[in-house]
Scaffold this motif. Sequence first.
Motif, PDB file in Angstrom:
ATOM      1  N   HIS A 223     -19.364 -18.960  11.330  1.00 51.93           N
ATOM      2  CA  HIS A 223     -18.135 -18.627  10.540  1.00 51.93           C
ATOM      3  C   HIS A 223     -17.042 -19.444  10.791  1.00 51.93           C
ATOM      4  CE1 HIS A 223     -20.266 -14.336  10.729  1.00 51.93           C
ATOM      5  NE2 HIS A 223     -20.546 -15.129   9.528  1.00 51.93           N
ATOM      6  N   ARG A 224     -16.920 -20.152  12.058  1.00 52.36           N
ATOM      7  CA  ARG A 224     -15.977 -21.011  12.268  1.00 52.36           C
ATOM      8  C   ARG A 224     -16.308 -22.173  13.347  1.00 52.36           C
ATOM      9  NH1 ARG A 224     -11.965 -20.978  16.749  1.00 52.36           N
ATOM     10  NH2 ARG A 224      -9.974 -21.204  15.769  1.00 52.36           N
ATOM     11  N   VAL A 225     -15.625 -23.316  12.920  1.00 52.15           N
ATOM     12  CA  VAL A 225     -16.057 -24.523  13.593  1.00 52.15           C
ATOM     13  C   VAL A 225     -14.877 -25.024  14.141  1.00 52.15           C
ATOM     14  CG1 VAL A 225     -17.264 -26.763  13.483  1.00 52.15           C
ATOM     15  CG2 VAL A 225     -18.330 -24.972  12.029  1.00 52.15           C
ATOM     16  N   ASP A 226     -14.960 -25.778  15.382  1.00 51.54           N
ATOM     17  CA  ASP A 226     -13.788 -26.308  15.804  1.00 51.54           C
ATOM     18  C   ASP A 226     -14.397 -27.619  16.606  1.00 51.54           C
ATOM     19  OD1 ASP A 226     -11.810 -27.030  17.732  1.00 51.54           O
ATOM     20  OD2 ASP A 226     -11.182 -25.297  18.365  1.00 51.54           O
ATOM     21  N   VAL A 227     -13.602 -28.663  15.958  1.00 59.24           N
ATOM     22  CA  VAL A 227     -14.159 -30.055  16.497  1.00 59.24           C
ATOM     23  C   VAL A 227     -12.668 -30.888  17.047  1.00 59.24           C
ATOM     24  CG1 VAL A 227     -15.297 -32.193  15.702  1.00 59.24           C
ATOM     25  CG2 VAL A 227     -15.648 -30.176  14.550  1.00 59.24           C
ATOM     26  N   SER A 228     -13.039 -31.246  18.065  1.00 57.65           N
ATOM     27  CA  SER A 228     -11.964 -32.004  19.084  1.00 57.65           C
ATOM     28  C   SER A 228     -12.602 -33.315  19.479  1.00 57.65           C
ATOM     29  CB  SER A 228     -11.525 -31.265  20.296  1.00 57.65           C
ATOM     30  OG  SER A 228     -11.548 -29.925  20.017  1.00 57.65           O
ATOM     31  N   ILE A 229     -11.577 -34.315  19.486  1.00 57.86           N
ATOM     32  CA  ILE A 229     -12.311 -35.559  19.490  1.00 57.86           C
ATOM     33  C   ILE A 229     -11.935 -35.868  21.191  1.00 57.86           C
ATOM     34  CG2 ILE A 229     -11.649 -37.967  19.643  1.00 57.86           C
ATOM     35  CD1 ILE A 229     -12.629 -37.643  16.885  1.00 57.86           C
ATOM     36  N   VAL A 230     -13.021 -36.349  21.907  1.00 53.85           N
ATOM     37  CA  VAL A 230     -12.880 -36.376  23.331  1.00 53.85           C
ATOM     38  C   VAL A 230     -12.775 -37.794  23.692  1.00 53.85           C
ATOM     39  CG1 VAL A 230     -13.975 -35.997  25.493  1.00 53.85           C
ATOM     40  CG2 VAL A 230     -14.324 -34.246  23.587  1.00 53.85           C
ATOM     41  N   GLU A 231     -13.428 -38.844  23.171  1.00 55.98           N
ATOM     42  CA  GLU A 231     -13.248 -40.141  23.365  1.00 55.98           C
ATOM     43  C   GLU A 231     -13.617 -40.909  21.956  1.00 55.98           C
ATOM     44  OE1 GLU A 231     -15.696 -41.020  26.712  1.00 55.98           O
ATOM     45  OE2 GLU A 231     -15.590 -43.370  26.398  1.00 55.98           O
ATOM     46  N   VAL A 232     -12.879 -41.970  21.910  1.00 55.02           N
ATOM     47  CA  VAL A 232     -13.281 -42.774  20.732  1.00 55.02           C
ATOM     48  C   VAL A 232     -13.731 -44.247  21.191  1.00 55.02           C
ATOM     49  CG1 VAL A 232     -12.318 -43.897  18.687  1.00 55.02           C
ATOM     50  CG2 VAL A 232     -11.602 -41.623  19.535  1.00 55.02           C
ATOM     51  N   ASP A 233     -14.877 -44.794  20.865  1.00 55.86           N
ATOM     52  CA  ASP A 233     -15.279 -46.149  21.016  1.00 55.86           C
ATOM     53  C   ASP A 233     -15.293 -46.689  19.792  1.00 55.86           C
ATOM     54  OD1 ASP A 233     -15.681 -45.671  23.741  1.00 55.86           O
ATOM     55  OD2 ASP A 233     -17.608 -44.491  23.356  1.00 55.86           O
ATOM     56  N   ALA A 234     -15.774 -48.163  19.689  1.00 54.36           N
ATOM     57  CA  ALA A 234     -15.785 -49.056  18.937  1.00 54.36           C
ATOM     58  C   ALA A 234     -16.498 -48.609  17.603  1.00 54.36           C
ATOM     59  CB  ALA A 234     -16.493 -50.510  19.001  1.00 54.36           C
ATOM     60  N   ASN A 235     -17.923 -48.079  17.592  1.00 53.56           N
ATOM     61  CA  ASN A 235     -18.556 -47.469  16.633  1.00 53.56           C
ATOM     62  C   ASN A 235     -18.733 -46.050  16.554  1.00 53.56           C
ATOM     63  OD1 ASN A 235     -19.297 -50.126  15.734  1.00 53.56           O
ATOM     64  ND2 ASN A 235     -20.654 -50.393  17.314  1.00 53.56           N
ATOM     65  N   THR A 236     -18.270 -45.450  17.731  1.00 49.95           N
ATOM     66  CA  THR A 236     -18.725 -43.902  17.614  1.00 49.95           C
ATOM     67  C   THR A 236     -17.406 -43.207  18.268  1.00 49.95           C
ATOM     68  OG1 THR A 236     -19.576 -44.355  19.974  1.00 49.95           O
ATOM     69  CG2 THR A 236     -21.260 -44.346  17.983  1.00 49.95           C
ATOM     70  N   GLU A 237     -17.692 -41.735  18.259  1.00 53.54           N
ATOM     71  CA  GLU A 237     -16.698 -40.950  18.980  1.00 53.54           C
ATOM     72  C   GLU A 237     -17.451 -39.734  19.603  1.00 53.54           C
ATOM     73  OE1 GLU A 237     -14.205 -40.802  15.708  1.00 53.54           O
ATOM     74  OE2 GLU A 237     -15.070 -39.216  14.604  1.00 53.54           O
ATOM     75  N   THR A 238     -16.891 -39.298  20.542  1.00 57.38           N
ATOM     76  CA  THR A 238     -17.434 -38.193  21.349  1.00 57.38           C
ATOM     77  C   THR A 238     -16.586 -37.076  21.090  1.00 57.38           C
ATOM     78  OG1 THR A 238     -18.181 -39.395  23.088  1.00 57.38           O
ATOM     79  CG2 THR A 238     -18.156 -37.362  23.695  1.00 57.38           C
ATOM     80  N   VAL A 239     -17.427 -35.927  20.537  1.00 58.40           N
ATOM     81  CA  VAL A 239     -16.467 -34.936  20.144  1.00 58.40           C
ATOM     82  C   VAL A 239     -16.834 -33.520  20.995  1.00 58.40           C
ATOM     83  CG1 VAL A 239     -15.865 -35.567  17.761  1.00 58.40           C
ATOM     84  CG2 VAL A 239     -18.003 -34.407  17.802  1.00 58.40           C
ATOM     85  N   LYS A 240     -15.936 -32.659  20.945  1.00 58.33           N
ATOM     86  CA  LYS A 240     -16.530 -31.268  21.464  1.00 58.33           C
ATOM     87  C   LYS A 240     -16.378 -30.383  20.317  1.00 58.33           C
ATOM     88  CE  LYS A 240     -14.357 -27.510  24.395  1.00 58.33           C
ATOM     89  NZ  LYS A 240     -13.235 -26.988  24.787  1.00 58.33           N
ATOM     90  N   LEU A 241     -17.752 -29.890  19.831  1.00 59.38           N
ATOM     91  CA  LEU A 241     -18.015 -29.050  18.887  1.00 59.38           C
ATOM     92  C   LEU A 241     -18.117 -27.579  19.169  1.00 59.38           C
ATOM     93  CD1 LEU A 241     -18.659 -28.840  15.847  1.00 59.38           C
ATOM     94  CD2 LEU A 241     -21.229 -29.368  16.585  1.00 59.38           C
ATOM     95  N   VAL A 242     -17.283 -26.788  18.761  1.00 62.94           N
ATOM     96  CA  VAL A 242     -17.321 -25.303  19.063  1.00 62.94           C
ATOM     97  C   VAL A 242     -17.744 -24.651  17.842  1.00 62.94           C
ATOM     98  CG1 VAL A 242     -16.076 -23.167  20.007  1.00 62.94           C
ATOM     99  CG2 VAL A 242     -15.383 -25.718  20.797  1.00 62.94           C
ATOM    100  N   VAL A 243     -18.790 -24.086  17.891  1.00 62.32           N
ATOM    101  CA  VAL A 243     -19.506 -23.066  16.751  1.00 62.32           C
ATOM    102  C   VAL A 243     -19.357 -21.715  17.050  1.00 62.32           C
ATOM    103  CG1 VAL A 243     -21.444 -23.019  14.991  1.00 62.32           C
ATOM    104  CG2 VAL A 243     -20.891 -24.973  16.286  1.00 62.32           C
TER     105      VAL A 243
END
Lengths: 201, 90
Positions: free
Chosen positions: B38-58
């Motif tokens: 019902h709800r999704v929360d995505v926050s960027i944790v780290e950004v790299d050249a080709n990728t990004e690490t995200v915290k995904l709260v479902v």
Amino acid sequence: MVAAKLLEFIRYLQRSIQYSGKAGMVRRYFFTNGFDGAMSMLGIVLGTSLLAGADNLTVATAGLGAALAMFLSGFMGTYATEVAESKLRIKELHDSMLIDVEHTEVGRAGKVGAVIAAFIQGLGSLIFSLTVLSPYLYAVNYGLAGQTAMLSSIALGLVTLFVLGASLGKLTRQSLMLTGAKMMGVGLITTVLIFVVEVLF
Amino acid sequence: MPERPEGFVVKVVLDVLKPHDPSIVDFAREINSVKNVHRVDVSIVEVDANTETVKLVVEGHGIKLEDVEAVVKRLGAAIHSVDQVVVEKR
């Protein structure tokens, strides 16, 4: 049922272009090649129509051939480049993430995105080149004096360039009139240059 | 035979590595289309050249982690770790 399938297909194409990271590039391609198509056709139409003994059919045939060639050249050139770019992107992602990205939606979007980019690129030059040629296509089918067709073609070419410039200005949040006038100015200079060259030789 | 423990997963927090495209907006929308979410929360944790690490709260009721994982994989991303799970009784 058909409408729903079509809508789903359009959404799939939109998603593919977004996920492939080619959205901004497709827009640039469309305008660059629209500009190329309009300018090239202006040159072909003027060059051919100023030849002694050239009738409307000659100009229309030469123009159609050139429009088709520009479409195919644009399509194949962009397709080859973008497929190579997508492969490189997938390889870089694979190296960064250490997982198979090729068989995911991102990998597939890279391939579909390349086809869409190539098609839009080809379509941009085809639409605008045929717009410039349209007075001659009309002249062949319904009859129109050669000079009227040429002047209409020049006028349409300049208007097309202005519209392309203004649209680009709107997208990049610049003055519509200024970007439109710049593009039209280039078209005008080209027209004058072709006339001068034709008169001299 | 022991009974399966009762409980519905209502929240999971995942550490995800994803490509820059799809964007976190499209990524969140795709995850939100999973059944029972019902709800999704995505926050960027780290950004790299080709990728990004995200915290995904479902968040949802009766979330199946494998369904979320399947969508994450389909989008070319990878779950690095499951950092938090909240389970409730019916």
